[in-house]
Scaffold this motif. Structure first.
Motif, mmCIF file in Angstrom:
data_model
loop_
_atom_site.group_PDB
_atom_site.id
_atom_site.type_symbol
_atom_site.label_atom_id
_atom_site.label_comp_id
_atom_site.label_asym_id
_atom_site.label_seq_id
_atom_site.Cartn_x
_atom_site.Cartn_y
_atom_site.Cartn_z
ATOM 1 N N GLU A 43 0.946 -1.200 -0.044
ATOM 2 C CA GLU A 43 0.108 -0.030 -0.024
ATOM 3 C C GLU A 43 0.998 1.234 0.202
ATOM 4 O O GLU A 43 0.507 2.107 -0.470
ATOM 5 C CB GLU A 43 -1.183 0.127 1.469
ATOM 6 N N LEU A 44 2.230 1.102 0.698
ATOM 7 C CA LEU A 44 2.880 2.442 0.545
ATOM 8 C C LEU A 44 3.308 2.544 -0.829
ATOM 9 O O LEU A 44 3.442 3.888 -1.253
ATOM 10 C CB LEU A 44 3.962 2.152 1.697
ATOM 11 N N VAL A 45 3.797 1.572 -1.524
ATOM 12 C CA VAL A 45 4.152 1.676 -2.597
ATOM 13 C C VAL A 45 2.975 2.148 -3.683
ATOM 14 O O VAL A 45 3.183 3.100 -4.604
ATOM 15 C CB VAL A 45 4.713 0.336 -3.499
ATOM 16 N N LYS A 46 2.030 1.660 -3.584
ATOM 17 C CA LYS A 46 0.781 2.196 -4.280
ATOM 18 C C LYS A 46 0.261 3.550 -3.900
ATOM 19 O O LYS A 46 0.335 4.304 -4.935
ATOM 20 C CB LYS A 46 -0.244 1.306 -3.910
ATOM 21 N N GLN A 47 0.627 4.013 -2.794
ATOM 22 C CA GLN A 47 0.298 5.332 -2.419
ATOM 23 C C GLN A 47 1.269 6.243 -3.048
ATOM 24 O O GLN A 47 0.968 7.228 -3.735
ATOM 25 C CB GLN A 47 0.164 5.519 -0.855
ATOM 26 N N GLU A 48 2.716 6.013 -3.153
ATOM 27 C CA GLU A 48 3.531 6.764 -3.513
ATOM 28 C C GLU A 48 3.381 6.900 -5.150
ATOM 29 O O GLU A 48 3.736 7.953 -5.734
ATOM 30 C CB GLU A 48 5.093 6.147 -3.119
ATOM 31 N N GLU A 49 2.964 5.837 -5.773
ATOM 32 C CA GLU A 49 2.798 5.840 -7.253
ATOM 33 C C GLU A 49 1.744 6.937 -7.650
ATOM 34 O O GLU A 49 1.766 7.399 -8.475
ATOM 35 C CB GLU A 49 2.194 4.386 -7.717
ATOM 36 N N GLY A 50 0.822 6.833 -6.708
ATOM 37 C CA GLY A 50 -0.256 7.992 -6.989
ATOM 38 C C GLY A 50 -0.086 9.586 -6.434
ATOM 39 O O GLY A 50 -0.747 10.634 -6.513
ATOM 40 N N ALA A 51 1.073 9.787 -5.694
ATOM 41 C CA ALA A 51 1.429 11.028 -5.033
ATOM 42 C C ALA A 51 1.978 11.792 -6.276
ATOM 43 O O ALA A 51 2.266 11.616 -7.399
ATOM 44 C CB ALA A 51 2.681 10.769 -4.043
ATOM 45 N N TYR A 52 1.381 13.044 -6.042
ATOM 46 C CA TYR A 52 1.824 14.253 -6.963
ATOM 47 C C TYR A 52 2.948 15.306 -6.189
ATOM 48 O O TYR A 52 2.470 15.622 -4.859
ATOM 49 C CB TYR A 52 0.584 14.985 -7.370
ATOM 50 N N TYR A 53 3.967 15.482 -6.765
ATOM 51 C CA TYR A 53 4.855 16.421 -6.195
ATOM 52 C C TYR A 53 4.817 17.866 -7.241
ATOM 53 O O TYR A 53 4.946 17.644 -8.453
ATOM 54 C CB TYR A 53 6.147 15.861 -6.285
ATOM 55 N N THR A 54 5.191 18.783 -6.560
ATOM 56 C CA THR A 54 5.243 20.210 -7.006
ATOM 57 C C THR A 54 6.067 21.282 -6.281
ATOM 58 O O THR A 54 5.966 20.992 -5.084
ATOM 59 C CB THR A 54 3.787 20.712 -7.487
#
Length: 70
Positions: A43-54
């Motif tokens: 789930e941590l990997v999955k969450q990071e894949e969907g994270a947005y950085y700006t």
């Protein structure tokens, strides 16, 4: 809008937000669902894949608003 106001606005949308002053970077992501603890690493990997950085607070807020709409 101040940094604190931006963070509060994004959290009010039900998303996770963080700001790194070291990198000047915003991170916006969906929270982990309650069942996520069954396979925490996945789930941590999955969450990071969907994270947005700006590096832009307005962009972080706009993205959070779009994500919250679905």
């Amino acid at each position: 809008m101040t940094q604190r106001e931006t963070i509060n606005a994004i959290k009010a949308l039900g998303l996770i937000v963080s700001y790194s002053s070291e990198y000047g970077e915003w991170r916006v992501a969906f929270p982990m669902p309650p069942h996520a603890w069954e396979d925490h690493e996945y789930e941590l990997v999955k969450q990071e894949e969907g994270a947005y950085y700006t590096d832009d607070a307005e962009d972080a807020l706009h993205t959070a608003q779009c994500l919250a709409k679905g």
